[in-house]
Motif scaffolding. Sequence first.
Motif, PDB file in Angstrom:
ATOM      1  N   UNK A 107      59.826 -69.251   1.928  1.00 28.46           N
ATOM      2  CA  UNK A 107      58.587 -68.803   2.145  1.00 28.46           C
ATOM      3  C   UNK A 107      57.430 -68.210   1.356  1.00 28.46           C
ATOM      4  N   UNK A 108      57.543 -67.778  -0.089  1.00 26.87           N
ATOM      5  CA  UNK A 108      56.454 -67.957  -0.820  1.00 26.87           C
ATOM      6  C   UNK A 108      55.849 -69.511  -1.263  1.00 26.87           C
ATOM      7  N   UNK A 131      47.748 -68.853   0.231  1.00 24.81           N
ATOM      8  CA  UNK A 131      48.191 -68.376   1.158  1.00 24.81           C
ATOM      9  C   UNK A 131      46.779 -68.284   2.090  1.00 24.81           C
ATOM     10  N   UNK A 132      45.769 -68.560   1.686  1.00 28.01           N
ATOM     11  CA  UNK A 132      44.452 -68.367   2.050  1.00 28.01           C
ATOM     12  C   UNK A 132      44.374 -68.872   3.295  1.00 28.01           C
ATOM     13  N   UNK A 172      45.599 -70.491   6.403  1.00 25.55           N
ATOM     14  CA  UNK A 172      46.430 -69.884   7.613  1.00 25.55           C
ATOM     15  C   UNK A 172      47.170 -70.809   8.201  1.00 25.55           C
ATOM     16  N   UNK A 197      49.865 -69.622   5.692  1.00 27.21           N
ATOM     17  CA  UNK A 197      51.010 -68.408   5.818  1.00 27.21           C
ATOM     18  C   UNK A 197      51.457 -68.479   7.561  1.00 27.21           C
ATOM     19  N   UNK A 198      51.104 -68.890   7.882  1.00 28.79           N
ATOM     20  CA  UNK A 198      51.992 -68.924  10.251  1.00 28.79           C
ATOM     21  C   UNK A 198      53.234 -70.052   9.176  1.00 28.79           C
ATOM     22  N   UNK A 257      55.925 -67.990   7.002  1.00 31.84           N
ATOM     23  CA  UNK A 257      56.369 -67.007   8.491  1.00 31.84           C
ATOM     24  C   UNK A 257      57.242 -67.467   8.992  1.00 31.84           C
ATOM     25  N   UNK A 276      60.532 -68.073   7.584  1.00 32.01           N
ATOM     26  CA  UNK A 276      61.564 -67.119   7.456  1.00 32.01           C
ATOM     27  C   UNK A 276      61.859 -66.293   8.533  1.00 32.01           C
ATOM     28  N   UNK A 277      61.181 -66.328  10.219  1.00 31.87           N
ATOM     29  CA  UNK A 277      61.625 -65.252  10.680  1.00 31.87           C
ATOM     30  C   UNK A 277      63.030 -66.577  11.370  1.00 31.87           C
TER      31      UNK A 277
END
Lengths: 657, 525
Positions: A152-153, A159-160, A162, A165-166, A169, A172-173
């Motif tokens: 995830x990290x 992370x800037x 989009x 970071x999507x 996420x 991880x989910x």
Amino acid sequence: MKVLVWLIPILPAVAVLLNGLLGRRILRDKAHYLGVGSVGLALLCALIVILRVIADPQHPIEAKLYPWIFAGSFSVDMGLMVDSLSAVMLFVVCGVGFLVHVYSIGYMHGDPSYPRFFTYLNLFMTSMLVLVLADNYLLMFVGWEGVGLCSYLLIGFWYERRSASDAGKKAFIVNRIGDAGFILAMALIFWTTGSLAYHDVFAAAADHQITTGIATAITLLLFIGAMGKSAQIPLYVWLPDAMEGPTPVSALIHAATMVTAGVYMVVRSQALYLLAPISMDVMAGIGAFTALFAASIALVQNDIKRVLAYSTVSQLGYMFLGCGVGAFTSGLFHVMTHAFFKGLLFLGAGSVIHAMHEEQDMRRMGGLRRHIRGTYDTMLLATIAIAGIPPFAGFWSKDEILASAIKGGHVLWWVLGLCAAFMTSFYMFRLIFMTFRGEERFDTEQVHPHESPPSMLQPLRILAVLSVIGGVIVGIPPENGLFHKFVAHAFHNQGEHAVHAFHFWPDVPLMLLSTVIALGGLYLAYLFYIQDPERPKRLAEKFAFAYETLLNKYYIDEFYDAYIVRPVKWSTDALWSVDARVVDGVVNGFGAFTRLYANWSGIVDRWVVDGAVNGVGTVIQSGSRAFRLIQTGVVQNYLLVMALGLFVFATIYLIAL
Amino acid sequence: MTWPLLSTVVFLPLLGAIVLLALPRRREALMWGWTLGVMLVTFAVSVVLYAAFDSSLPSMQFSEQAAWIGGLGITYHVGIDGISLPLFVLTTLLSPVALLSAWQSIPTKAKEFAVLMLVLETSMLGAFVALDLFLFFIFWEAMLIPMYLMIGMWGGENRLYATVKFILYTMAGSALMLVAILALHILNLQQGGGRSFDLFDFFALDLSLQQQKLLFMAFFLSFAIKVPLFPFHTWLPDAHTEAPTAGSVILAGVLLKMGGYGFIRFCLPLFPAAATAFAPLISVLAVIGILYGALVAMVQPDIKRLVAYSSVSHLGLVMLGIFAGNLAGLQGGILQMVNHGLTTGALFLLVGMIYDRRHTRLIADYGGLWRQMPIFAVFFLVVMFASIGLPGLNGFVGEFLILLGAFEFNRGFAVLAALGMILSAVYMLWMYQRVMYGEVTHEANRGLRDLSAREITLLAPLVLLMFWIGIYPSTFLRPTDAASAHLLEQVRSRAVLAAPVSAALTPRPFPAGEGAVDHAGGQTP
């Protein structure tokens, strides 16, 4: 030895701590001293441990520290264990891990978050090492979720953006869905066998304390976990998106190590799987389908990393196919060879991207062989290896899996696997041809591809050597080579019951068939991308629907979005209004009712109750006002009243008598 | 006579409050310093208590008993066992943390605030150790007043609505509880036990299933509101959102735990048959709460509300563990109460920290904070993953034990609870992404200063404990072990006895006699 085993995961953890605390202010662009150094030391410890296991594979090294979680009869140790199975994984993780760390020095050079990168990457190493070294399922799960966290990290490292970071996420989910399966499997294992330690659980399995039904439930739940982590249908969707992360991350986490954790877990749990034929079939089927499905998508992708990502999904499918048909060790063998060549392919792709100034679209590459020869040579070797052309590494492991499938009577899976093998060879050579051969399809005035620094090339070369010889050395004869003999110790030589003897018939013809198919894919790629580069376009126009479907990855993401993500979002909105209107509505309703009642009471109080009181008061008042008239204070008046009174009384008295 | 260590811890804050009243209002630094000092000393003494606690014993330790209102048999009876110990120490830990969080964000009436914090601490500590039900009730009610004032005086815009809701909700519960306590008192009198409000006397009562059910329900409402169990939860988001940071921390960290603690301390052992009978029903509510809280949390535009709904979800899990009827579930439930206190307390602190800077709680007003506040980002990350239940951090240990326990109790519930764990990742990660990742979209967020030394000092012990519990939970599991096993034994043996048997077997003389002896012993210390 115990200390040494614990040092392996702890060394990178210490680096995490130091880099995390000091990296941003003090270490900055020297963060790799700690990052790479710690992994190098861990590799050293690992090699010593591995040698010890090779010397005496019958006796695993046990390293327990303390009881970790306990409640009543439940107890799980903080304990590590190295047997031949974990030794193989240890070698892959530390070996490839170290190379990727070295490579990252050059690749990530100049990134403003350089220390953060190494912090995450070290944290990943710690988690992954805990995963493969744990001596029980619960501690394995710590590593299991830990690598998910790092994934995830690292996917969301930039992370800037989009999309990054999507993607993090999502990874991880989706993994979390699998993890729920894993947790429930652990609960079932515990309530069935009374323990989560491998030793006890497998002893119980060997002792037939677990019924087929329970074993099926356990293994299917575990497999849900594996599907999440190792990107199998239907939970594979996160892996292609994970390419948003820096390329070394893709090589280490999303190709060589983390994604194979599911396979490791299944191989580790083979005592349970062998009790559950249904689970084995499910696993083989899902593996075979995933292998073919992902390979077909890879045929038409144009992003160099996406091709490799789908290729990884496909290769993982092979590994599960192998496990599903009972060839657990062959599956594990493929984990190892795949780590070599796919790690190399990703690192090579990183080198290409680096050379092309962050360009990833293969349609804007071509002719790179002339510019970055070192990268080309190593990637070509890896491609031959993954395509399954002997005597390179991939051939041995993939062929074992396919041979086990047909020999076990799983004809359909075998055919699917062969088709996928053909596609693999095709899309991999397509990648090589589109990237390195033909004419430059980029502006040579603007872009001057340059070869990567030695710190990036050396890891490529080492992996290339492993990709070439990694199979031959330990994989001959098939299913009975050094690798198999070594790993068998982990299962007291009685794990899988596949036939391990090499026979001319049918093994040699099968090997020949594999080779022919691999060469066929190569030839087709040659026809399409070297001989006549216009041919793919014509074909795509002719079969526009099929092409679009593949290009859009069968619209699976859209499907999930429409049928899972949106309904969840819709239901959360609905529930929120339920909470505000109904549940809270009842409360506020009570409140409103009470207030209304209170208001009414107020009115009643003022006009009726108080009215009555006031009424009484009024009556008394007006009465007293009247009486006051007679309270004159004049004695004569009182005497008069008295006299009158006496008179009245006397009169009544007399009349009544 | 030995020094009454337990009472010392309980009443130190109150004593501090009385001294504080005498301090001049103008000397603010002195006031804060004094309050913090008192709380830290209280914490230190409670740690001594923790160290001196013998975790191999299931019984009450550091017991103190003295006659108080003799005519009614009310005594000052306190004691601590493995179930209350972790929560007790959690309270002494979170109180100074909450106070320190208010250091700069309470602009007016600082003295009143400090006094209320101290009074609140004493009442919370008292409620965790009271073994006389009348005494417990007094502490229980006493907690409400400071919290009511705190939200009402230093809360957000909608604080009036929130306070009234909070007070009415909790009062509705406690009214019935008082009735039930009186009923127990009278039953004890009728069964020849004399006048008493002592918990141990009530244990000896012989209650029919019908009586147990009625009394259980009376207690249930009070505790269920406090937990809060679905559908009694709607006071929580309002109270949390409107409360000042310190109030939210205490509310989430300690007050909610009173509900779970009440169930364990009173409902389970006093009415074992009823508890067993109601367990499936309560578990259903708990599971609904887990999923419902998580789903509703997902769409909250306000970070504090999101955390509040996540509490509904997490405490649903705690309830599931408590009523699973096995050791794994119960110990997991107790540990998870501590975990939730640490994690959610820290989350509220974090939200408070950015609120202090930007004066907004809306997720949409943030974005791209990582680049601005990297230290904050890392703390937030760790706390978020603790809340999600990442192994290696505290939340996982509790969650796993609860799931393990729930799985034995009812597999369907365990599966649904596991689903809740997936959802917790969804709402947390989504919120984190919108707040921390991406580019800075609001100019006001540019150049926000990172955490100050005071703020890091606040968070550091909590985060340290999160790792500690995650990696070496023995320190916290060991004390609860014996007491939990003892409690379950008590429930199991009496749940069987009390059901339909009492008439048929007539075991009355023996337990009644034992109760009387116990009572006599209790009355003359």
